[in-house]
Design a protein around this motif. Structure first.
Motif, short mmCIF file in Angstrom:
data_model
loop_
_atom_site.label_atom_id
_atom_site.label_comp_id
_atom_site.label_asym_id
_atom_site.label_seq_id
_atom_site.Cartn_x
_atom_site.Cartn_y
_atom_site.Cartn_z
N THR A 73 49.01 29.04 20.60
CA THR A 73 47.85 28.48 19.90
C THR A 73 46.95 27.65 20.81
OG1 THR A 73 49.13 26.53 19.27
CG2 THR A 73 49.09 28.38 17.71
N ALA A 74 47.39 27.35 22.03
CA ALA A 74 46.57 26.54 22.94
C ALA A 74 46.69 27.11 24.35
CB ALA A 74 47.01 25.08 22.90
N LEU A 75 45.90 28.12 24.62
CA LEU A 75 45.92 28.79 25.92
C LEU A 75 44.66 28.55 26.74
CD1 LEU A 75 47.36 32.37 25.27
CD2 LEU A 75 48.34 30.64 26.75
N PHE A 76 43.54 28.30 26.07
CA PHE A 76 42.25 28.38 26.73
C PHE A 76 42.09 27.37 27.86
CE2 PHE A 76 37.55 28.30 26.95
CZ PHE A 76 37.33 29.65 27.10
N HIS A 77 42.77 26.22 27.76
CA HIS A 77 42.62 25.21 28.82
C HIS A 77 43.21 25.71 30.14
CE1 HIS A 77 46.72 24.45 27.41
NE2 HIS A 77 46.95 23.86 28.58
N HIS A 78 44.04 26.77 30.08
CA HIS A 78 44.59 27.33 31.31
C HIS A 78 43.56 28.17 32.07
CE1 HIS A 78 48.75 26.07 31.05
NE2 HIS A 78 48.73 26.35 29.76
N VAL A 79 42.41 28.47 31.43
CA VAL A 79 41.32 29.12 32.16
C VAL A 79 40.62 28.04 32.97
CG1 VAL A 79 39.27 30.59 31.98
CG2 VAL A 79 41.07 30.77 30.27
N SER A 80 41.22 27.69 34.06
CA SER A 80 40.78 26.57 34.90
C SER A 80 39.85 27.07 36.00
CB SER A 80 41.99 25.90 35.53
OG SER A 80 42.71 26.82 36.35
N ALA A 81 39.21 26.11 36.68
CA ALA A 81 38.37 26.45 37.83
C ALA A 81 39.21 27.11 38.92
CB ALA A 81 37.67 25.21 38.36
N GLU A 82 40.46 26.67 39.05
CA GLU A 82 41.36 27.26 40.06
C GLU A 82 41.67 28.72 39.72
OE1 GLU A 82 41.59 22.94 40.18
OE2 GLU A 82 41.92 24.37 38.55
N TRP A 221 41.36 46.78 14.83
CA TRP A 221 42.81 46.87 15.01
C TRP A 221 43.24 46.18 16.29
CZ3 TRP A 221 46.51 47.43 11.81
CH2 TRP A 221 46.39 48.23 10.68
N LEU A 222 42.45 46.30 17.34
CA LEU A 222 42.78 45.65 18.60
C LEU A 222 42.91 44.14 18.42
CD1 LEU A 222 43.20 45.57 21.65
CD2 LEU A 222 40.72 45.66 21.93
N ILE A 223 41.95 43.54 17.72
CA ILE A 223 42.01 42.10 17.49
C ILE A 223 43.24 41.73 16.64
CG2 ILE A 223 40.85 40.16 16.38
CD1 ILE A 223 39.63 41.02 19.04
N ARG A 224 43.53 42.56 15.64
CA ARG A 224 44.72 42.29 14.81
C ARG A 224 46.00 42.37 15.64
NH1 ARG A 224 44.07 45.77 9.34
NH2 ARG A 224 46.13 44.84 8.94
N PHE A 225 46.06 43.33 16.56
CA PHE A 225 47.23 43.43 17.43
C PHE A 225 47.35 42.22 18.34
CE2 PHE A 225 46.82 48.34 17.22
CZ PHE A 225 47.59 48.36 16.06
N LEU A 226 46.22 41.78 18.90
CA LEU A 226 46.25 40.60 19.78
C LEU A 226 46.72 39.36 19.02
CD1 LEU A 226 42.89 41.20 21.68
CD2 LEU A 226 45.14 41.08 22.76
N GLU A 227 46.34 39.26 17.77
CA GLU A 227 46.67 38.07 16.99
C GLU A 227 48.15 38.00 16.61
OE1 GLU A 227 42.33 37.10 14.93
OE2 GLU A 227 43.76 38.38 13.87
N HIS A 228 48.90 39.08 16.87
CA HIS A 228 50.35 38.99 16.70
C HIS A 228 50.93 37.91 17.61
CE1 HIS A 228 51.20 42.12 13.89
NE2 HIS A 228 50.67 43.08 14.63
N ARG A 229 50.32 37.75 18.78
CA ARG A 229 50.88 36.86 19.80
C ARG A 229 49.93 35.75 20.21
NH1 ARG A 229 55.28 34.83 21.40
NH2 ARG A 229 56.46 35.67 23.15
N ILE A 230 48.62 35.97 20.09
CA ILE A 230 47.62 35.01 20.54
C ILE A 230 47.00 34.31 19.34
CG2 ILE A 230 45.55 34.66 21.95
CD1 ILE A 230 48.04 35.75 23.45
N GLY A 231 47.28 33.02 19.21
CA GLY A 231 46.76 32.25 18.09
C GLY A 231 45.66 31.29 18.47
N ASP A 232 45.19 31.33 19.72
CA ASP A 232 44.10 30.46 20.18
C ASP A 232 42.78 31.16 19.86
OD1 ASP A 232 42.17 28.99 21.58
OD2 ASP A 232 43.58 28.47 23.18
N PRO A 233 41.98 30.62 18.91
CA PRO A 233 40.75 31.31 18.49
C PRO A 233 39.74 31.45 19.62
CG PRO A 233 40.85 29.09 17.56
CD PRO A 233 42.20 29.37 18.16
N ARG A 234 39.78 30.55 20.62
CA ARG A 234 38.83 30.65 21.72
C ARG A 234 39.09 31.88 22.57
NH1 ARG A 234 40.12 24.81 24.01
NH2 ARG A 234 42.17 25.68 23.48
N ILE A 235 40.36 32.24 22.73
CA ILE A 235 40.70 33.46 23.46
C ILE A 235 40.20 34.69 22.70
CG2 ILE A 235 42.59 34.90 24.34
CD1 ILE A 235 42.38 32.40 25.95
#
Length: 492
Positions: A73-82, A221-235
């Protein structure tokens, strides 16, 4: 994942169960130039960034492995400058520019400020995806393959996102999926297929091809499949932006509710996610619960082979697979999908029925033949596809005409690279004769090209053979036997 510093990497919210990945017995440079600043300092900073990114991704992988039934549910902060910097340096310097016309070198000139600005726009929601530029490349069968060339910043962000999602989905994907996955390649799939057919009870082959797969993927369907595992709406919003950015062709931008641009950085991962949920998990369950005999599966992207012990199982699987794919807006190509008799008993059984030799099938550039070794044992033989070799030779002939007036040493060096690259892929056991034939054809075409430009008549065979010995690598098998390499890469 953690929402900020000091919080645990395991800060994820429970959600729908995710399917557990399962292995199958049959599935078993030079540094880039910098434009300014201290070289050693920039190199050190880049190394530190890569180490920091690697550590962060490993923490995500650990959570993905340990908590297979929970969403991130909280992945987006890992999209860092590095991470963006690492993604940038993984792009090809000479890659074709997108609609913005921006090149790798131009972006690198102000890299630090460019990445800082890109990072800021991403995290305040101001980043906008640009349409991809449509180009076409020739296919071996003479048709044109459409590719989508994304803008440079879209490539950077997509590569960063692919790195982030890969560590999660590599814990999900099944063992018989080989396409576009880290540490896996075409020869792993080829090895697995050979070993599976030779060591399992395979008598029938389903050679399947999904019609226009990348163009027909349902984005919903692709978005529904991704949402099985990715709960961060920003992603999810970011991926939607790429899907909805559209394709620019002849000055017109076309936006569709289906398809993911083949050729884009993120497209292979999205395709694997789609087929993981749409096909792989179902096929795995079918093999475990429905099959009455042995069964193997090897998939590389949208190209896959099913091996079955019983014809009835193969036919049922093929019929039910058509229905399964239809639920997710996909269909099998009627002319490229077929069921053939193939395996250790195929020749004997067909002879008893008054039929000819077992049919062959193609997979990843090779024709698979049901044959025998020198000792008389059943052996799966692989030969380079004749149509692919003809297409390659035709392309080389065209290049020879364009390079006709190059100096002989330059032409020889170029041809050496071409032949070496061809051998790197095709030099597998049982394919030696095809290598010899390919090199011989290169020599003939080289002699023809040199004779056309010569003022002194034909180039003698003695001379061209000496030139070939100097510049062209000799044919020899470069790959180990499939069982040997598979035992090393996937020990049981």
């Amino acid at each position: 994942m953690m929402h900020g510093r000091g919080k645990s990497d395991a800060a994820i919210v429970a959600a729908k169960p995710a399917n557990k990945a399962e292995q199958s017995a049959a599935e078993p440079g030079e540094p880039r130039a910098v434009t300014k600043g201290n070289v050693r300092q920039q190199s050190t900073c880049r190394t530190q960034s890569r180490e920091s990114v690697t550590q962060a991704l490993e923490r995500i992988r650990k959570v993905a492995r340990e908590r297979k039934t929970e969403k991130f549910t909280a992945l987006f902060h890992h999209v860092s400058a590095e991470l963006l910097e690492v993604a940038f340096f993984e792009l090809k310097e000479d890659a074709a520019p997108g609609v913005d016309g921006l090149t790798w070198e131009a972006y690198e000139a102000g890299l630090e400020s460019n990445l800082t600005d890109l990072h800021a726009r991403l995290h305040r929601g101001a980043y906008r995806a640009l349409p991809s530029r449509r180009v076409y490349i020739p296919k071996p069968d003479g048709r044109q393959r459409p590719l989508a060339i994304a803008a440079l910043e879209d490539k950077i962000v997509q590569r960063a996102m692919a790195a982030l999602l890969n560590v999660i989905y590599e814990e999900e994907f099944l063992g018989f999926s080989y396409g576009f996955r880290p540490g896996r390649g075409t020869h792993d799939a080829l090895d697995a297929l050979v070993v599976g057919i030779e060591r399992r009870k395979v008598n029938w082959i389903v050679d399947a091809d999904i019609r226009s797969f990348f163009d027909e993927i349902s984005q919903d369907w692709l978005i529904r499949f991704l949402e099985h595992r990715i709960g961060d709406p920003r992603i999810i919003r970011l991926i939607r932006k790429w899907l909805k950015a559209g394709i620019l062709e002849e000055g017109i931008v076309t936006v569709s509710g289906k398809g993911t641009g083949q050729g884009s950085v993120i497209s292979p991962l999205l395709a694997n996610v789609y087929l993981h949920y749409g096909l792989d998990l179902w096929a795995q369950r079918w093999r475990q619960r429905e099959a009455t005999g042995d069964m193997i599966i090897v998939r590389y992207a949208d190209d896959f082979i099913i091996g079955s012990e019983h014809e009835t199982d193969a036919r049922r699987f093929l019929d039910e697979m058509r229905e399964r794919l239809g639920k997710f807006a996909l269909s099998l190509h009627p002319e490229k999908t077929r069921l053939i008799e193939f395996g250790r008993f195929a020749a004997k059984n067909r002879k008893a029925r008054g039929l000819g030799k077992p049919e062959t099938f193609n997979f990843l550039g090779f024709t698979f033949i049901s044959g025998k070794s020198r000792r008389g044992k059943f052996q799966v033989k692989r030969k380079t596809r004749r149509d692919r070799m003809r297409a390659k030779l035709k392309m080389i002939s065209g290049e020879l005409r364009r390079r006709m007036h190059w100096p002989i040493h330059a032409l020889g060096k170029w041809l050496g690279h071409v032949v070496n690259g061809y051998f790197n892929y095709h030099a597998v056991p049982t394919n030696y004769r095809a290598l010899v034939r390919f090199r011989d054809e290169i020599i003939r075409r080289w002699r023809r090209a040199l004779t056309r430009r010569s003022q002194n008549g034909e180039i003698t065979w003695d001379r061209i053979m000496k030139m070939a010995a100097e510049w062209l690598p000799p044919p020899h098998i470069r790959h180990p036997w499939p069982a040997q390499r598979l035992a090393v890469r996937y020990p049981r």
